[in-house]
Enzyme design. Structure first.
Site, PDB file in Angstrom:
ATOM      1  N   ARG A  62       0.838  -1.208   0.000  1.00 49.11           N
ATOM      2  CA  ARG A  62       0.000   0.000   0.000  1.00 49.11           C
ATOM      3  C   ARG A  62       0.870   1.256   0.000  1.00 49.11           C
ATOM      4  O   ARG A  62       0.572   2.252  -0.661  1.00 49.11           O
ATOM      5  CB  ARG A  62      -0.920  -0.005   1.219  1.00 49.11           C
ATOM      6  N   HIS A  66       0.728   4.335  -2.670  1.00 51.03           N
ATOM      7  CA  HIS A  66       0.591   5.745  -2.295  1.00 51.03           C
ATOM      8  C   HIS A  66       1.787   6.558  -2.763  1.00 51.03           C
ATOM      9  O   HIS A  66       1.643   7.708  -3.180  1.00 51.03           O
ATOM     10  CB  HIS A  66       0.427   5.878  -0.774  1.00 51.03           C
ATOM     11  N   GLY A  72       4.946  10.539  -8.621  1.00 51.07           N
ATOM     12  CA  GLY A  72       5.692   9.373  -9.091  1.00 51.07           C
ATOM     13  C   GLY A  72       6.333   8.607  -7.951  1.00 51.07           C
ATOM     14  O   GLY A  72       6.316   9.044  -6.797  1.00 51.07           O
ATOM     15  N   ASP A  74       8.812   8.112  -5.911  1.00 52.51           N
ATOM     16  CA  ASP A  74      10.028   8.845  -5.548  1.00 52.51           C
ATOM     17  C   ASP A  74      10.242   8.920  -4.040  1.00 52.51           C
ATOM     18  O   ASP A  74      11.000   9.767  -3.557  1.00 52.51           O
ATOM     19  CB  ASP A  74      10.003  10.259  -6.147  1.00 52.51           C
ATOM     20  N   ASN A  93      -4.774   7.389   6.984  1.00 48.23           N
ATOM     21  CA  ASN A  93      -3.374   6.966   6.905  1.00 48.23           C
ATOM     22  C   ASN A  93      -2.948   6.039   8.033  1.00 48.23           C
ATOM     23  O   ASN A  93      -1.798   5.672   8.129  1.00 48.23           O
ATOM     24  CB  ASN A  93      -2.486   8.206   6.947  1.00 48.23           C
ATOM     25  N   HIS A 191      -6.489  -5.649  -2.264  1.00 58.23           N
ATOM     26  CA  HIS A 191      -7.365  -5.666  -1.091  1.00 58.23           C
ATOM     27  C   HIS A 191      -7.745  -7.091  -0.682  1.00 58.23           C
ATOM     28  O   HIS A 191      -8.607  -7.281   0.163  1.00 58.23           O
ATOM     29  CB  HIS A 191      -8.617  -4.808  -1.339  1.00 58.23           C
TER      30      HIS A 191
HETATM   31  C1  HEM Z   1      -8.640   1.786  -6.125  1.00 59.17           C
HETATM   32  C2  HEM Z   1      -8.539   2.702  -5.192  1.00 59.17           C
HETATM   33  C3  HEM Z   1      -8.176   2.391  -3.772  1.00 59.17           C
HETATM   34  C4  HEM Z   1      -8.802   2.875  -2.675  1.00 59.17           C
HETATM   35  C5  HEM Z   1      -9.968   3.849  -2.650  1.00 59.17           C
HETATM   36  C6  HEM Z   1      -8.163   2.298  -1.519  1.00 59.17           C
HETATM   37  C7  HEM Z   1      -8.507   2.583  -0.209  1.00 59.17           C
HETATM   38  C8  HEM Z   1      -8.000   1.936   0.894  1.00 59.17           C
HETATM   39  C9  HEM Z   1      -8.386   2.203   2.259  1.00 59.17           C
HETATM   40  C10 HEM Z   1      -9.369   3.279   2.696  1.00 59.17           C
HETATM   41  C11 HEM Z   1      -7.724   1.335   3.054  1.00 59.17           C
HETATM   42  C12 HEM Z   1      -7.832   1.222   4.578  1.00 59.17           C
HETATM   43  C13 HEM Z   1      -7.058   2.365   5.206  1.00 59.17           C
HETATM   44  C14 HEM Z   1      -7.311   2.595   6.674  1.00 59.17           C
HETATM   45  O1  HEM Z   1      -8.362   2.247   7.190  1.00 59.17           O
HETATM   46  O2  HEM Z   1      -6.423   3.170   7.299  1.00 59.17           O
HETATM   47  C15 HEM Z   1      -6.917   0.512   2.191  1.00 59.17           C
HETATM   48  C16 HEM Z   1      -6.103  -0.503   2.619  1.00 59.17           C
HETATM   49  C17 HEM Z   1      -5.260  -1.195   1.789  1.00 59.17           C
HETATM   50  N1  HEM Z   1      -5.017  -0.943   0.447  1.00 59.17           N
HETATM   51 FE1  HEM Z   1      -6.140   0.204  -0.745  1.00 59.17          FE
HETATM   52  N2  HEM Z   1      -7.164   1.475  -1.941  1.00 59.17           N
HETATM   53  C18 HEM Z   1      -7.125   1.504  -3.309  1.00 59.17           C
HETATM   54  C19 HEM Z   1      -6.210   0.855  -4.111  1.00 59.17           C
HETATM   55  C20 HEM Z   1      -5.176   0.100  -3.638  1.00 59.17           C
HETATM   56  C21 HEM Z   1      -4.060  -0.354  -4.426  1.00 59.17           C
HETATM   57  C22 HEM Z   1      -3.829   0.010  -5.888  1.00 59.17           C
HETATM   58  C23 HEM Z   1      -3.281  -1.106  -3.608  1.00 59.17           C
HETATM   59  C24 HEM Z   1      -1.985  -1.803  -3.915  1.00 59.17           C
HETATM   60  C25 HEM Z   1      -1.620  -2.233  -5.085  1.00 59.17           C
HETATM   61  C26 HEM Z   1      -3.933  -1.134  -2.320  1.00 59.17           C
HETATM   62  C27 HEM Z   1      -3.499  -1.861  -1.233  1.00 59.17           C
HETATM   63  C28 HEM Z   1      -4.079  -1.812   0.025  1.00 59.17           C
HETATM   64  C29 HEM Z   1      -3.704  -2.708   1.101  1.00 59.17           C
HETATM   65  C30 HEM Z   1      -2.733  -3.861   1.010  1.00 59.17           C
HETATM   66  C31 HEM Z   1      -4.430  -2.297   2.224  1.00 59.17           C
HETATM   67  C32 HEM Z   1      -4.334  -2.869   3.637  1.00 59.17           C
HETATM   68  C33 HEM Z   1      -3.260  -2.085   4.354  1.00 59.17           C
HETATM   69  C34 HEM Z   1      -2.841  -2.655   5.702  1.00 59.17           C
HETATM   70  O3  HEM Z   1      -3.241  -3.753   6.070  1.00 59.17           O
HETATM   71  O4  HEM Z   1      -2.057  -1.972   6.358  1.00 59.17           O
HETATM   72  N3  HEM Z   1      -5.052  -0.369  -2.367  1.00 59.17           N
HETATM   73  N4  HEM Z   1      -7.089   0.907   0.877  1.00 59.17           N
HETATM   74  C1  LIG Z   2      -2.898  10.850   9.829  1.00 61.08           C
HETATM   75  O1  LIG Z   2      -3.751  11.910   9.443  1.00 61.08           O
HETATM   76  C2  LIG Z   2      -4.246  12.648  10.551  1.00 61.08           C
HETATM   77  C3  LIG Z   2      -5.308  13.587  10.032  1.00 61.08           C
HETATM   78  O2  LIG Z   2      -4.882  14.275   8.878  1.00 61.08           O
HETATM   79  C4  LIG Z   2      -3.033  13.340  11.227  1.00 61.08           C
HETATM   80  O3  LIG Z   2      -3.474  14.100  12.325  1.00 61.08           O
HETATM   81  C5  LIG Z   2      -2.053  12.252  11.707  1.00 61.08           C
HETATM   82  O4  LIG Z   2      -0.905  12.843  12.225  1.00 61.08           O
HETATM   83  C6  LIG Z   2      -1.655  11.341  10.556  1.00 61.08           C
HETATM   84  N1  LIG Z   2      -0.887  10.206  11.056  1.00 61.08           N
HETATM   85  C7  LIG Z   2       0.400  10.009  10.739  1.00 61.08           C
HETATM   86  C8  LIG Z   2       1.009   8.720  11.204  1.00 61.08           C
HETATM   87  O5  LIG Z   2       1.038  10.786  10.078  1.00 61.08           O
END
Ligand code: HEM
Ligand SMILES: *[C@@H]1O[C@H](CO)[C@@H](O)[C@H](O)[C@H]1NC(C)=O
Ligand SMILES: *[C@@H]1O[C@H](CO)[C@@H](O)[C@H](O)[C@H]1NC(C)=O
Ligand SMILES: *[C@@H]1O[C@H](CO)[C@@H](O)[C@H](O)[C@H]1NC(C)=O
Ligand SMILES: *[C@@H]1O[C@H](CO)[C@@H](O)[C@H](O)[C@H]1NC(C)=O
Ligand SMILES: *[C@@H]1O[C@H](CO)[C@@H](O)[C@H](O)[C@H]1NC(C)=O
Length: 326
Positions: A62, A66, A72, A74, A93, A191
């Site tokens: 993830r 991001h 890019g 970087d 985040n 996901h």
């Molecule tokens: C298509 C648009 C996408 C959206 C809107 C999205 C959104 C999110 C959100 C909201 C979370 C949970 C974050 C949280 O609750 O803190 C998440 C988790 C995750 N996303 Fe996405 N994501 C997208 C695409 C992707 C892509 C392209 C990848 C990787 C190739 C990815 C990999 C992951 C993974 C692995 C997690 C779990 C992270 C963890 O367990 O720490 N996502 N995503």
């Molecule tokens: C995540 O985002 C929140 C709200 O923008 C911010 O207050 C917080 O510091 C961020 N967490 C980290 C680990 O940077």
């Protein structure tokens, strides 16, 4: 006739020049001469540590996503805030984890060859190696990325899709990065691992349109379960939920099967069913083999790893991944 041949010749020449200037610079084994052990150091560290912390693989892939979607690939995602709020401070985040993990790899690599290996390559390599270490897909990571010096919260908010993004927004944000609908479906397939905080989707359970209602595109049985056992109220900002329940560390087809059952956790997951092309692709990957998914996923993430990379004399090699060199 002669004119036409010349014209074709020039066309080819121009195409070659364009190709060379856009993405010829990353290469497999870029550090073979300058730091021959670099890629092995990353791989060894990942293999040693991911066994005890498999959930980090999700965090790292993830992080790679991001990073690539803002300025890019970087390593701007790793920079700490200075006078402006950095990307890492953008919501949501809390599960962008693994900064410390990258820092530890960076210090090992710096000890071997100071100032040679970029933080951007370390992110790309460790994402690949950690997914592979958990038994998931493997893909090629050409190296030679250089690091940026700017990280901006606003740009993260503008470029990284939100969990409530609809199909049009997703398609646009991916297209802005040179990624198509197939890439969207494949990369969303990540996901199949990892977790989310309730806050990323609880509006779907409790207040979808501001009338205390539920998102009708989410399976109501599943919504009921989430409300009863996981996200017990709309303000719950600590509980975590598996994106693909029961197999959060297994890179399988589980995500697609969740999506077709209308159990994709985010609106962005459900949105894949609202377009006929992406809907067909979801079904196609679900019905295909795991090997096919891995092979297709590899192609898309290789593409993602090349987004607007800085190479050659562009960018820098940061000494510490969280800081701009002084
Ligand atoms: C298509 C648009 C996408 C959206 C809107 C999205 C959104 C999110 C959100 C909201 C979370 C949970 C974050 C949280 O609750 O803190 C998440 C988790 C995750 N996303 Fe996405 N994501 C997208 C695409 C992707 C892509 C392209 C990848 C990787 C190739 C990815 C990999 C992951 C993974 C692995 C997690 C779990 C992270 C963890 O367990 O720490 N996502 N995503
Ligand atoms: C995540 O985002 C929140 C709200 O923008 C911010 O207050 C917080 O510091 C961020 N967490 C980290 C680990 O940077
Ligand atoms: C970057 O910020 C984090 C969190 O605020 C902090 O723990 C860390 O020490 C900072 N890194 C550097 C190198 O200053
Ligand atoms: C998708 O979301 C964008 C941004 O919120 C909005 O402007 C647009 O009208 C939405 N499109 C559809 C088809 O709902
Ligand atoms: C639901 O949303 C509406 C409109 O944003 C708000 O007025 C209301 O307080 C919300 N209800 C809950 C339970 O959060
Ligand atoms: C979580 O919610 C509690 C109570 O509503 C609040 O005090 C706290 O600041 C919130 N934490 C975060 C990280 O948003």
């Amino acid at each position: 006739m002669k004119m036409r041949n010349q014209c074709n010749y020039f066309k080819v020449l121009i195409l070659c020049i364009l190709a060379a200037s856009t993405h010829a610079q990353l290469e497999l084994g870029f550090y073979t001469k300058s730091c021959p052990k670099a890629e092995q150091i990353v791989a060894n560290f990942v293999h040693e540590h991911i066994r005890n912390a498999p959930s980090l693989a999700a965090a790292l892939i993830r992080m790679h996503f991001h990073d690539c979607f803002v300025r890019g690939c970087d390593a701007s995602v790793l920079l700490n805030s200075t006078n402006q709020q950095a990307e890492k401070n953008a919501p949501p985040n809390l599960t962008v984890r693994g900064f410390d993990f990258i820092d530890r790899i960076k210090s090992l690599v710096e000890a071997e060859c100071p100032g040679v290996v970029s933080c951007a390559d370390i992110i790309a390599l460790s994402a690949r190696d950690s997914i592979a270490a958990t038994g998931g897909p493997y893909w090629k990571v050409p190296t030679g990325r250089r690091d940026g010096v700017v990280s901006n919260l606003l740009e993260a908010n503008q470029n990284i899709p939100a969990p409530f993004s609809n199909f049009t927004t997703l398609q646009t944000l991916f297209a802005n990065q040179g990624l198509d609908m197939k890439d969207l479906v494949l990369l969303s397939g990540a996901h199949t691992i990892g977790i989310s905080l309730c806050t990323s989707f609880s509006n779907r359970l409790y207040n979808f349109t501001g009338k205390g209602d539920q998102d009708p595109s989410l399976d109501s049985e599943y919504a009921k379960n989430l409300k009863t056992f996981k996200c017990k109220n709309i303000n719950d900002n600590t509980t975590i939920v598996e994106l693909d329940p029961g197999s959060r560390n297994t890179f399988d087809l589980g995500y697609y099967s969740q999506v077709v059952k209308r159990r994709g956790l985010f609106e962005s997951d459900s949105a894949l069913l609202t377009n006929s092309v992406t809907k067909a692709l979801v079904t196609q990957f679900l019905q295909g083999s795991l090997e096919n998914f891995y092979a297709e996923f590899a192609k898309s993430i290789e593409k993602m790893g090349q987004i607007k990379v800085k190479t050659g004399s562009q960018g820098v090699i940061r000494k510490h991944c969280a800081l701009v060199n002084n």
